[in-house]
Design an enzyme around this catalytic site. Structure first.
Site, PDB file in Angstrom:
ATOM      1  N   GLU A 133      -9.883  -2.019   5.218  1.00  0.00           N
ATOM      2  CA  GLU A 133     -10.449  -1.754   6.386  1.00  0.00           C
ATOM      3  C   GLU A 133     -11.757  -2.648   6.815  1.00  0.00           C
ATOM      4  OE1 GLU A 133      -8.709  -0.117   8.449  1.00  0.00           O
ATOM      5  OE2 GLU A 133      -8.350   2.161   8.060  1.00  0.00           O
ATOM      6  N   ASN A 150      -7.588  -2.819  14.193  1.00  0.00           N
ATOM      7  CA  ASN A 150      -9.248  -3.203  13.880  1.00  0.00           C
ATOM      8  C   ASN A 150      -9.324  -4.602  13.164  1.00  0.00           C
ATOM      9  OD1 ASN A 150      -8.085  -2.220  11.269  1.00  0.00           O
ATOM     10  ND2 ASN A 150      -9.415  -0.461  11.437  1.00  0.00           N
ATOM     11  N   HIS A 172      -7.469  -4.938  10.082  1.00  0.00           N
ATOM     12  CA  HIS A 172      -7.226  -4.690   8.452  1.00  0.00           C
ATOM     13  C   HIS A 172      -5.950  -5.516   8.243  1.00  0.00           C
ATOM     14  CE1 HIS A 172      -4.786  -0.569   9.429  1.00  0.00           C
ATOM     15  NE2 HIS A 172      -4.056  -1.804   9.453  1.00  0.00           N
ATOM     16  N   ASP A 188       0.842  -1.213  -0.009  1.00  0.00           N
ATOM     17  CA  ASP A 188       0.065   0.011  -0.034  1.00  0.00           C
ATOM     18  C   ASP A 188       0.762   1.218   0.032  1.00  0.00           C
ATOM     19  OD1 ASP A 188       0.777  -0.631   2.824  1.00  0.00           O
ATOM     20  OD2 ASP A 188      -0.988  -1.116   3.227  1.00  0.00           O
TER      21      ASP A 188
END
Ligand code: F6R
Length: 256
Positions: A143, A136, A138, A67
């Site tokens: 996400e 979280n 990811h 990313d």
């Protein structure tokens, strides 16, 4: 998933680096997928050490990063281009023309993303993808609620990820809200994955990934559908796993 619980990050890094090295021993032209963030840094340090002291050779390797932030130039100190140069590429012999990191400045994001997936295919696919996990759940910057079939594309970061990554940018307001990330589907096509996680803040996400239902609300749980994933974690990150004793037993009794 193979869950490997280690006493500290250094031991985790050494196990992960051995997997990288054995892949490159079998296939010196292997395709490696890299992650950024705090988690893979000890692994990159170990790979640099092995390059310097043991001749681990990256000269024929091709790399793809997961990313990059939209709007950051490769020279920006917080870009993932800079991160990879500082933490790995400047210290090993990877050929610059075989390094691939999403272009945060592209003016045609959709076309760029399609061509990134195509470049991965043209390289023969990713042999080994290194992953971290967000608090979280990811992976990459997929996400919660990301499609589990998703391909490389633009994503909007969640409020939690903006908070988590503020430490790199000085303040939350400076963190770009958009990223280009490989999709969950792109990641699942890698032939092998290593996911590392350290510290108590990752414990719930790790437990949901390994033992929870497969759900787009925990994108890392999609790795349950992959046949070759090594989850290499410290005791703190493992602390919420209900079958921890079993994973340790399996690893201690691993067939040769
Ligand atoms: C980074 C990436 C992210 C991180 C995750 C954990 O390329 O893809 O999924 O792996 O946010 O970040 P750290 O390691 O900083 O806790």
């Amino acid at each position: 998933m193979e869950v490997i619980v280690t006493p500290d990050r250094g031991s985790a890094a050494r196990i992960a680096a051995k997997i990288v090295a054995s892949l490159l021993a079998r296939n010196p032209s292997g395709v490696l997928g890299f992650a950024t963030g705090s988690t893979p840094v000890p692994l990159y340090q170990e790979l640099i050490r092995m390059h310097r002291e043991e001749g681990l050779d990256f000269s024929r390797v091709t790399t793809f990063n997961l990313d990059e932030y939209v709007g950051l130039a490769p020279e920006h100190r917080c870009s993932y281009h800079s991160f990879m140069r500082e933490n790995l590429f400047n210290h090993v012999n990877v050929a610059p023309q075989r390094i691939h990191i999403p272009d945060g400045l592209t003016d045609d994001i959709e076309t760029f993303c399609q061509s990134y997936d195509q470049q991965i295919r043209d390289a023969g696919g990713i042999d080994l993808q290194i992953l971290g996990i967000g608090n979280n759940g990811h992976i990459g910057f997929n996400e919660p609620s990301s499609s589990l079939a998703s391909r490389t594309r633009i994503k909007t970061l969640s409020a939690q990820t903006l908070r988590d990554n503020a430490r790199f940018f000085g303040s939350e307001e400076n963190v770009p809200k958009h990223v280009i990330t490989m999709g969950v589907g792109t990641i699942l096509e890698s032939r092998r994955c290593i996911l590392m996680a350290f510290g108590e803040s990752k414990a719930v996400a790790v437990a949901q990934m390994v033992e929870g239902p497969v759900s787009s609300m925990v994108p890392a749980s999609a790795l349950q559908l992959h046949s070759k994933v090594h989850v290499i974690i410290d005791e703190a990150a493992a602390s919420q796993l209900t079958r921890l004793d079993y994973y340790k037993w399996v690893y201690e009794n691993k067939p040769r």
